[in-house]
Write a protein that holds these residues in place. Structure first.
Motif, mmCIF file in Angstrom:
data_model
loop_
_atom_site.group_PDB
_atom_site.id
_atom_site.type_symbol
_atom_site.label_atom_id
_atom_site.label_comp_id
_atom_site.label_asym_id
_atom_site.label_seq_id
_atom_site.Cartn_x
_atom_site.Cartn_y
_atom_site.Cartn_z
ATOM 1 N N ARG A 71 0.837 -1.205 0.000
ATOM 2 C CA ARG A 71 0.000 0.000 0.000
ATOM 3 C C ARG A 71 0.868 1.251 0.000
ATOM 4 N NH1 ARG A 71 -2.964 -2.877 3.901
ATOM 5 N NH2 ARG A 71 -2.132 -1.540 5.556
ATOM 6 N N PHE A 72 1.971 1.202 0.743
ATOM 7 C CA PHE A 72 2.904 2.323 0.837
ATOM 8 C C PHE A 72 3.472 2.679 -0.541
ATOM 9 C CE2 PHE A 72 7.305 3.790 1.333
ATOM 10 C CZ PHE A 72 7.138 4.862 2.186
ATOM 11 N N LEU A 73 3.756 1.644 -1.358
ATOM 12 C CA LEU A 73 4.340 1.878 -2.682
ATOM 13 C C LEU A 73 3.404 2.653 -3.605
ATOM 14 C CD1 LEU A 73 6.127 -1.511 -3.509
ATOM 15 C CD2 LEU A 73 7.159 0.636 -2.743
ATOM 16 N N HIS A 74 2.105 2.617 -3.324
ATOM 17 C CA HIS A 74 1.144 3.293 -4.185
ATOM 18 C C HIS A 74 0.690 4.643 -3.625
ATOM 19 C CE1 HIS A 74 0.966 -0.731 -5.980
ATOM 20 N NE2 HIS A 74 0.503 -0.127 -7.060
ATOM 21 N N VAL A 75 1.341 5.106 -2.553
ATOM 22 C CA VAL A 75 1.032 6.434 -2.017
ATOM 23 C C VAL A 75 1.787 7.466 -2.846
ATOM 24 C CG1 VAL A 75 1.185 7.963 -0.030
ATOM 25 C CG2 VAL A 75 0.630 5.553 0.304
ATOM 26 N N GLU A 76 1.043 8.318 -3.555
ATOM 27 C CA GLU A 76 1.660 9.240 -4.506
ATOM 28 C C GLU A 76 2.550 10.275 -3.829
ATOM 29 O OE1 GLU A 76 -2.140 10.134 -5.872
ATOM 30 O OE2 GLU A 76 -2.021 8.930 -7.693
ATOM 31 N N ALA A 77 2.181 10.711 -2.621
ATOM 32 C CA ALA A 77 2.991 11.707 -1.918
ATOM 33 C C ALA A 77 4.367 11.151 -1.595
ATOM 34 C CB ALA A 77 2.282 12.145 -0.641
ATOM 35 N N VAL A 78 4.434 9.853 -1.285
ATOM 36 C CA VAL A 78 5.720 9.233 -0.945
ATOM 37 C C VAL A 78 6.617 9.167 -2.170
ATOM 38 C CG1 VAL A 78 6.822 7.130 -0.100
ATOM 39 C CG2 VAL A 78 4.686 7.910 0.932
ATOM 40 N N SER A 79 6.058 8.780 -3.317
ATOM 41 C CA SER A 79 6.872 8.699 -4.531
ATOM 42 C C SER A 79 7.399 10.078 -4.922
ATOM 43 C CB SER A 79 6.066 8.088 -5.678
ATOM 44 O OG SER A 79 4.935 8.883 -5.986
ATOM 45 N N GLY A 80 6.592 11.123 -4.715
ATOM 46 C CA GLY A 80 7.066 12.478 -4.981
ATOM 47 C C GLY A 80 8.213 12.865 -4.068
ATOM 48 N N ALA A 81 8.128 12.451 -2.799
ATOM 49 C CA ALA A 81 9.199 12.738 -1.846
ATOM 50 C C ALA A 81 10.485 12.014 -2.224
ATOM 51 C CB ALA A 81 8.752 12.344 -0.435
ATOM 52 N N VAL A 82 10.359 10.763 -2.674
ATOM 53 C CA VAL A 82 11.535 9.993 -3.103
ATOM 54 C C VAL A 82 12.211 10.676 -4.287
ATOM 55 C CG1 VAL A 82 12.294 7.807 -4.119
ATOM 56 C CG2 VAL A 82 10.665 7.794 -2.230
ATOM 57 N N LEU A 83 11.403 11.176 -5.222
ATOM 58 C CA LEU A 83 11.942 11.884 -6.381
ATOM 59 C C LEU A 83 12.688 13.144 -5.953
ATOM 60 C CD1 LEU A 83 11.949 11.741 -9.485
ATOM 61 C CD2 LEU A 83 9.857 13.078 -9.476
ATOM 62 N N LEU A 84 12.130 13.865 -4.993
ATOM 63 C CA LEU A 84 12.764 15.081 -4.485
ATOM 64 C C LEU A 84 14.085 14.759 -3.776
ATOM 65 C CD1 LEU A 84 12.465 18.145 -4.123
ATOM 66 C CD2 LEU A 84 11.252 17.699 -1.989
ATOM 67 N N VAL A 85 14.096 13.682 -2.997
ATOM 68 C CA VAL A 85 15.320 13.263 -2.304
ATOM 69 C C VAL A 85 16.405 12.895 -3.313
ATOM 70 C CG1 VAL A 85 16.315 11.442 -0.866
ATOM 71 C CG2 VAL A 85 14.167 12.521 -0.182
ATOM 72 N N ALA A 86 16.032 12.196 -4.384
ATOM 73 C CA ALA A 86 17.004 11.810 -5.414
ATOM 74 C C ALA A 86 17.602 13.044 -6.083
ATOM 75 C CB ALA A 86 16.333 10.913 -6.448
ATOM 76 N N ALA A 87 16.755 14.041 -6.378
ATOM 77 C CA ALA A 87 17.256 15.281 -6.997
ATOM 78 C C ALA A 87 18.181 16.027 -6.046
ATOM 79 C CB ALA A 87 16.082 16.163 -7.395
#
Length: 445
Positions: A26-42
């Motif tokens: 369920r966590f993998l499909h939380v859109e806010a989390v994926s956006g945060a991961v993208l921001l951390v990578a940048a």
């Protein structure tokens, strides 16, 4: 804590493990989390490229990666494999999203699509004009399309941070606008950032597409069978002189939006096989006798959803937590000491950032207002002008697609770095403004 009935009779350790896996999925499909991961990578890329180990950043992404057999080898830097190969998977998901929405979603009828279409068009034209007003010189003008794109994942992730009080139709409008925006971006890449075309490549593309369509025609539902013809399409695009990632869009657009036709429905197959197992018609301990019933169950499970929905759901975590963060890590590492902020570099950076921060909301809100004022369409129930302003601000988050277009637009390293900085700064400010206005908008609901 209430436990799922699926886990209630299991041993405690196994129950906890199953619940942890369920929570993780369920966590993998939380859109806010994926956006945060993208921001951390940048952020990690920026820090790495401006640290004492900056040379290792560039050395790493320039490492050659070779595939081949015998004398037939294909060797390219790691950066190429990320931007030209791995990003094809991202574009495949984009193509499937467009296909699904065109079949049964926000783009399935003209009445539903007209308002986001008008808004997205305004959100492309105004940023391009703002950029060109500061960068009329031909060398800098090549970047006019950089601030026209919207990052779907990042934008929807930021919207998710505002909570579930956001009206559903506001989210649907944002998704439809972002999808149309992606269609326009794909057309821009194909029309304006494609080199001279080679006819031989189109022959290879045609062979790959015919194989894909042939497999679909004879009812092959397993995705593995489509890897080879899909690879042929990718190779054909590259040989033709068209950016190979567009192969992903084409393959996504021809992904079936309906399940494969079968003599029995998936539920009928499941019911029949389970009845056989219950009645002892198949010996449960004989693997040879179980092989066919289990295969039938697998096909029934697979065909419960149409391929376009099934594949999109399966690939979403890989794209959100793999492909996009790797792309950000490989391309957001702009050395601040290496940026030329003389007139040319400053104007490219400023034009890109202003176009995202100001041009996107101005174009989207303005075009929407004109369309409603002229009576072409009307706002959906639950969508106010405050919601339209929120969508306009969030659409200024260009990030992934904008960085991708910047690499096609600029061959000069200095201009490319300036454009990337403009994208990063503009997207960050757009996200902050969107969150700020969103907090006010939510309180007014």
């Amino acid at each position: 804590m209430n436990h799922s009935p699926l886990f209630s009779d299991l041993p405690k350790a196994q129950r906890l493990a199953e619940q942890a896996l369920s929570t993780f999925y369920r966590f993998l499909h939380v859109e806010a989390v994926s956006g945060a991961v993208l921001l951390v990578a940048a952020a990690a890329a920026l820090i790495w490229a401006n640290s004492p180990f900056a040379h290792s950043y560039h050395d790493f992404w320039n490492l050659p990666l070779t595939i081949g057999v015998g004398e037939h080898v294909f060797s390219r830097p790691l950066h190429f494999w990320v931007n030209d190969a791995l990003m094809t998977i991202f574009f495949l998901v984009v193509g499937m999203e467009i296909r699904r929405e065109a079949h049964e979603g926000a783009l399935s009828s003209f009445d539903q699509a007209i308002l986001p279409l008008v808004a997205a068009t305004g959100g492309v034209i105004v940023p391009a004009l703002i950029y060109l007003s500061l960068n009329s010189d031909p060398a800098r003008a090549q970047g006019w399309a950089v601030p026209t794109a919207t990052d779907i994942a990042f934008t929807v992730g930021v919207l998710a941070l505002l909570g579930r009080t956001i009206p559903a139709n506001v989210r649907v409008f944002l998704l439809a606008l972002a999808i149309i925006d992606d269609i326009i971006a794909v057309l821009i890449i194909a029309l304006f950032y494609t080199a001279s075309l080679q006819l031989g490549g189109f022959v290879i593309v045609s062979i790959g597409l015919l194989a894909v369509l042939g497999f679909q025609r004879i009812g092959i539902g397993s995705a593995l069978f489509y890897v080879l013809p899909g690879s042929l399409v990718w190779i054909g695009f590259m040989v033709a002189g068209i950016h190979p990632t567009l192969a992903g869009v084409v393959l996504g657009l021809i992904t079936p939006a309906r399940p494969l036709p079968m003599r029995e429905t998936p539920l009928e197959i499941m019911s029949r096989v389970l009845k056989q197992l219950r009645n002892g018609a198949v010996k449960a301990r004989d693997p040879h006798l179980l092989e066919q019933p289990l295969r039938d169950l697998h096909v029934a499970h697979r065909e419960m959803l149409p391929p376009v929905s099934r594949l999109q759901m399966a690939m979403h975590p890989w794209v959100a937590y793999g492909v996009m963060p790797i792309f950000a890590l490989a391309n957001a590492g702009v050395s601040l000491t290496g940026v030329d902020l003389s007139a040319d570099g400053y104007l490219v950076m400023t034009g890109t950032a202003l176009a995202l921060i100001v041009g996107k909301p101005l174009g989207i809100v303005g075009a929407t207002w004109v369309a409603v004022r002229l009576g072409w369409c009307r706002l959906a129930p639950g969508v106010s002008w405050g919601g339209i302003c929120l969508v306009g601000l969030l659409a200024g988050i260009g990030f992934t697609m904008s960085i991708f277009i910047s690499m096609l637009a600029f061959s000069d390293p200095g201009s490319l770095r300036a454009a990337k900085l403009g994208v990063l700064f503009g997207s960050l400010v757009a996200a902050a403004l969107g969150l700020g206005w969103g907090a006010i908008y939510v309180r007014r609901l």
